[in-house]
Design an enzyme around this catalytic site. Structure first.
Site, PDB file in Angstrom:
ATOM      1  N   ARG A  61       1.314  -0.944  -0.008  1.00 55.40           N
ATOM      2  CA  ARG A  61      -0.158  -0.334   0.010  1.00 55.40           C
ATOM      3  C   ARG A  61       0.545   0.965   0.237  1.00 55.40           C
ATOM      4  O   ARG A  61       1.026   1.490  -1.076  1.00 55.40           O
ATOM      5  CB  ARG A  61      -0.831   0.288   1.772  1.00 55.40           C
ATOM      6  CG  ARG A  61      -2.056   0.968   1.093  1.00 55.40           C
ATOM      7  CD  ARG A  61      -1.604   2.379   1.447  1.00 55.40           C
ATOM      8  NE  ARG A  61      -1.449   2.541   2.782  1.00 55.40           N
ATOM      9  CZ  ARG A  61      -1.370   3.642   3.169  1.00 55.40           C
ATOM     10  NH1 ARG A  61      -1.301   4.622   2.841  1.00 55.40           N
ATOM     11  NH2 ARG A  61      -0.728   4.045   4.849  1.00 55.40           N
ATOM     12  N   ASP A  62       1.548   1.945   0.929  1.00 52.88           N
ATOM     13  CA  ASP A  62       1.698   3.084   1.429  1.00 52.88           C
ATOM     14  C   ASP A  62       3.596   2.527   0.501  1.00 52.88           C
ATOM     15  O   ASP A  62       3.863   3.837  -0.049  1.00 52.88           O
ATOM     16  CB  ASP A  62       3.022   2.635   2.637  1.00 52.88           C
ATOM     17  CG  ASP A  62       2.683   4.611   2.939  1.00 52.88           C
ATOM     18  OD1 ASP A  62       2.158   5.160   1.927  1.00 52.88           O
ATOM     19  OD2 ASP A  62       3.384   4.831   3.397  1.00 52.88           O
ATOM     20  N   TYR A 108      -6.715   5.330  11.028  1.00 54.16           N
ATOM     21  CA  TYR A 108      -5.478   6.460  11.487  1.00 54.16           C
ATOM     22  C   TYR A 108      -4.809   8.004  11.589  1.00 54.16           C
ATOM     23  O   TYR A 108      -6.210   7.895  11.355  1.00 54.16           O
ATOM     24  CB  TYR A 108      -4.284   6.867   9.371  1.00 54.16           C
ATOM     25  CG  TYR A 108      -3.871   5.678   9.210  1.00 54.16           C
ATOM     26  CD1 TYR A 108      -1.499   5.523   9.709  1.00 54.16           C
ATOM     27  CD2 TYR A 108      -4.345   4.936   8.586  1.00 54.16           C
ATOM     28  CE1 TYR A 108      -1.432   4.178   8.989  1.00 54.16           C
ATOM     29  CE2 TYR A 108      -3.088   3.120   7.765  1.00 54.16           C
ATOM     30  CZ  TYR A 108      -1.704   3.132   7.811  1.00 54.16           C
ATOM     31  OH  TYR A 108      -1.195   2.672   7.292  1.00 54.16           O
ATOM     32  N   GLU A 156      -3.836  10.705   9.889  1.00 59.11           N
ATOM     33  CA  GLU A 156      -2.647  11.131   9.330  1.00 59.11           C
ATOM     34  C   GLU A 156      -2.077  12.271   9.744  1.00 59.11           C
ATOM     35  O   GLU A 156      -2.551  13.540   9.888  1.00 59.11           O
ATOM     36  CB  GLU A 156      -3.638  11.495   8.152  1.00 59.11           C
ATOM     37  CG  GLU A 156      -2.808  12.192   6.544  1.00 59.11           C
ATOM     38  CD  GLU A 156      -3.507  11.968   5.603  1.00 59.11           C
ATOM     39  OE1 GLU A 156      -2.604  12.545   4.278  1.00 59.11           O
ATOM     40  OE2 GLU A 156      -4.956  12.223   5.855  1.00 59.11           O
ATOM     41  N   THR A 179       3.840  11.537   9.315  1.00 56.35           N
ATOM     42  CA  THR A 179       3.228  11.342   7.618  1.00 56.35           C
ATOM     43  C   THR A 179       4.318  11.932   6.790  1.00 56.35           C
ATOM     44  O   THR A 179       4.594  11.826   5.443  1.00 56.35           O
ATOM     45  CB  THR A 179       1.992  11.802   7.732  1.00 56.35           C
ATOM     46  OG1 THR A 179       1.169  11.621   8.211  1.00 56.35           O
ATOM     47  CG2 THR A 179       1.728  11.641   5.841  1.00 56.35           C
ATOM     48  N   HIS A 205       3.399   4.637  12.451  1.00 53.84           N
ATOM     49  CA  HIS A 205       3.997   4.630  11.256  1.00 53.84           C
ATOM     50  C   HIS A 205       5.204   5.465  10.723  1.00 53.84           C
ATOM     51  O   HIS A 205       5.147   6.948  10.015  1.00 53.84           O
ATOM     52  CB  HIS A 205       2.669   5.240  10.279  1.00 53.84           C
ATOM     53  CG  HIS A 205       2.558   4.665   8.775  1.00 53.84           C
ATOM     54  ND1 HIS A 205       2.113   3.607   8.377  1.00 53.84           N
ATOM     55  CD2 HIS A 205       3.213   5.849   8.090  1.00 53.84           C
ATOM     56  CE1 HIS A 205       2.158   4.351   6.435  1.00 53.84           C
ATOM     57  NE2 HIS A 205       3.067   4.852   6.930  1.00 53.84           N
ATOM     58  N   HIS A 210       8.769   7.703   8.271  1.00 52.07           N
ATOM     59  CA  HIS A 210       8.829   8.300   7.130  1.00 52.07           C
ATOM     60  C   HIS A 210      10.266   8.225   7.447  1.00 52.07           C
ATOM     61  O   HIS A 210      10.554   8.597   8.793  1.00 52.07           O
ATOM     62  CB  HIS A 210       7.891   9.044   6.410  1.00 52.07           C
ATOM     63  CG  HIS A 210       7.159   8.330   5.244  1.00 52.07           C
ATOM     64  ND1 HIS A 210       6.756   8.380   4.584  1.00 52.07           N
ATOM     65  CD2 HIS A 210       6.274   7.930   6.425  1.00 52.07           C
ATOM     66  CE1 HIS A 210       5.472   7.707   4.205  1.00 52.07           C
ATOM     67  NE2 HIS A 210       4.869   7.368   5.428  1.00 52.07           N
TER      68      HIS A 210
END
Length: 515
Positions: free
Chosen positions: A16-17, A144, A146, A179, A207, A209
């Site tokens: 997905r990501d 989530y 975001e 994000t 999550h 990055h």
């Protein structure tokens, strides 16, 4: 906080990501293959496989994955990103046979106000409406938040307000994303500590990055603060600088934090290779755990230390990941590096001969040529003036090419002491050479194997006179073999790589017992 007995879930979001990486789009069958490998072989806890309502191809892939997952007992471990749209995402996921929706809510006031044009109360009501419908349809719900990292920094009261409104709803995991990859470890630890203390009954996922190159360090900080799950991707796939590396995170959590994980490390490199092939995104040779060179010792002193008692070995041994250690040959090589490679080839040289070969290796290394174990017999043969591995010699080669014209080649070769001349034609100089050499080798009942891959490497920023490295992978039936040629001319680099393979195989033919 003691972490010795804790189990941390790893949720892989490569499908997905990770698919948001520029230029990456998996086919439905590629998605199914990756999903099976992640859940069945690597044994990650959960996978996120798609975003709802993207395309018919995406729907086909998710349906196939869910069909397989139900048969194998993995149905609740397959998750799909959905949107705050009341029925639409839920119905899409339901139609694919899915059982889990990861609902994308706005985790920052700025996103809520400027992107949606709504207040906290209005957005919360929409989220609760979608959650309610999802549960009516029998879906498990994760949420989530975001842009949570910016939302927590800029408007923490908004984040608390959203959590207060959702905390009593049937949400399994609240997933807090960095994000835009803006956080540092101290910020991650402080913010997650606050969230975990404020909402002790909630299961939080992190999550991350990797925009600052801090994704793995941030995972460690989040785990120390109390999160129960971490999101990763294979080979760091993801937007911009990508997500946290599954391989790095898994090994760091086990080795540095003593945590319990479900994954089988033996499959980390295999799944990395699969994703590399399907995505078309090359893994750096020095990427931790999965890179091609990370278990190669270059300095001679390291090879010497390993030989004298494993002085340079760590927990990150190659055997742990179903790999092997190698010892590079080049200008930094020492006697121990050469010995390790000679052992691999089952060759025995006198001390004096080893000194001569090592001097040649260092000399070649100065020209930036990469030397492999396959190259070593040729260096030895050259240095010792031995006829071994010299069954064929290219004495002369002339190539003619023209715009919109076939290329032609004229060669003169020595095969086992006999001189041959031949000409060939083809769509390029290398193709013409293959045609010509094939005619010569017919006399020796030898036929070149099929090319599996042909790769040209030119040093970055090099001059027009720089060496060109050609690596050819040959399909030899029961195995793939690589040979390498180096020359200032790209075509001749390929020709030299081909001559190497012919010599190896002619040598093997000569050594094998006759029927």
């Amino acid at each position: 906080m003691s972490t010795s007995a804790r189990h941390i879930q790893l949720m892989d979001t490569t499908l997905r990501d990770g698919e948001q990486t520029q230029g990456v789009a998996f086919t439905p069958m590629e998605k199914v293959s990756i999903a099976k490998a992640l859940l069945q072989n690597l044994r990650v806890d959960r996978i996120e496989v798609a975003s709802a309502r993207v395309s018919e191809g995406e729907k086909e892939a998710v349906t196939l994955i869910n069909q397989w997952a139900r048969q194998e007992g993995f149905a609740e471990r397959v998750e799909v990103l959905g949107f705050v749209d009341h029925t639409r995402s839920v119905d899409w996921i339901k139609s694919t046979g899915g059982q889990v929706i990861n609902l994308l809510a706005k985790g920052s006031e700025k996103h809520c106000r400027e992107q949606l044009g709504k207040t906290l109360d209005q957005h919360s009501a929409d989220v609760l409406q979608t959650i309610g419908y999802a549960h009516e349809q029998g879906l498990k719900v994760n949420v989530y938040l975001e842009d949570w990292s910016n939302g927590y920094k800029d408007s923490p009261d908004y984040v608390y307000g959203l959590m207060d409104r959702l905390r009593q709803s049937p949400v399994s995991h609240f997933m807090l994303p960095d994000t835009l990859g803006v956080m540092a470890p101290d910020e991650v630890f402080a913010s997650f500590s606050d969230m975990c203390q404020r909402y002790p009954e909630v299961q939080f996922d992190f999550h991350p990055h990797n925009d600052y190159g801090l994704a793995t360090a941030n995972v460690m900080a989040a785990v120390r603060a109390g999160v129960s799950a971490v999101h990763c991707t294979v080979n760091c796939l993801g937007e911009r600088a990508g997500n946290a590396s599954l391989a790095e995170v898994a090994v760091v959590l086990r080795d540095k934090m003593g945590l319990e994980l479900a994954i089988d490390e033996n499959h980390l490199v295999r799944i990395s290779d699969m994703v590399e092939n399907f995505s078309g995104k090359r893994v750096a040779a020095n990427a931790p755990i999965v890179g091609a060179d990370v278990f190669t010792q270059t300095a001679g002193i390291h090879a010497d230390g390993d030989q004298k008692g494993g002085l340079y070995k760590t927990k990150l041994g190659p055997e742990r990941f179903s790999r092997t250690r190698s010892y590079a040959l080049g200008k930094m090589s020492g006697k121990a590096s050469l010995k390790k490679n000679l052992e691999q080839l089952e060759l025995d040289l006198s001390e004096e001969d080893q000194k001569k070969v090592l001097a040649r290796i260092v000399s070649i290394g100065d020209s930036k040529q990469t030397i492999t174990t396959d190259d070593l017999p040729f260096i030895i043969a050259d240095v010792l003036e031995s006829k071994s591995y010299q069954h064929i010699k290219l004495l002369a080669c002339s190539i003619n090419s023209g715009l919109d014209l076939p290329s032609t080649v004229s060669i003169r070769v020595d095969v086992k002491g006999d001189k041959h001349q031949a000409t060939g034609a083809g769509s390029g100089g290398f193709d013409a050479f293959i045609d010509a050499i094939g005619k010569v080798l017919e006399h020796y009942e030898y036929r070149l194997p099929t090319l599996a891959d042909f790769e040209i490497r030119i040093p970055k920023g090099g001059h027009t006179s720089a060496l060109t490295e050609c690596v050819i992978t040959w399909d030899c039936g029961n195995e793939l073999r690589k040979t390498r040629g180096v020359h200032v001319n790209q075509v001749f680099a390929g020709i030299l790589a081909t001559i190497k393979l012919i010599n190896i195989q002619l040598h093997e033919m000569a050594a094998s017992p006759k029927a």
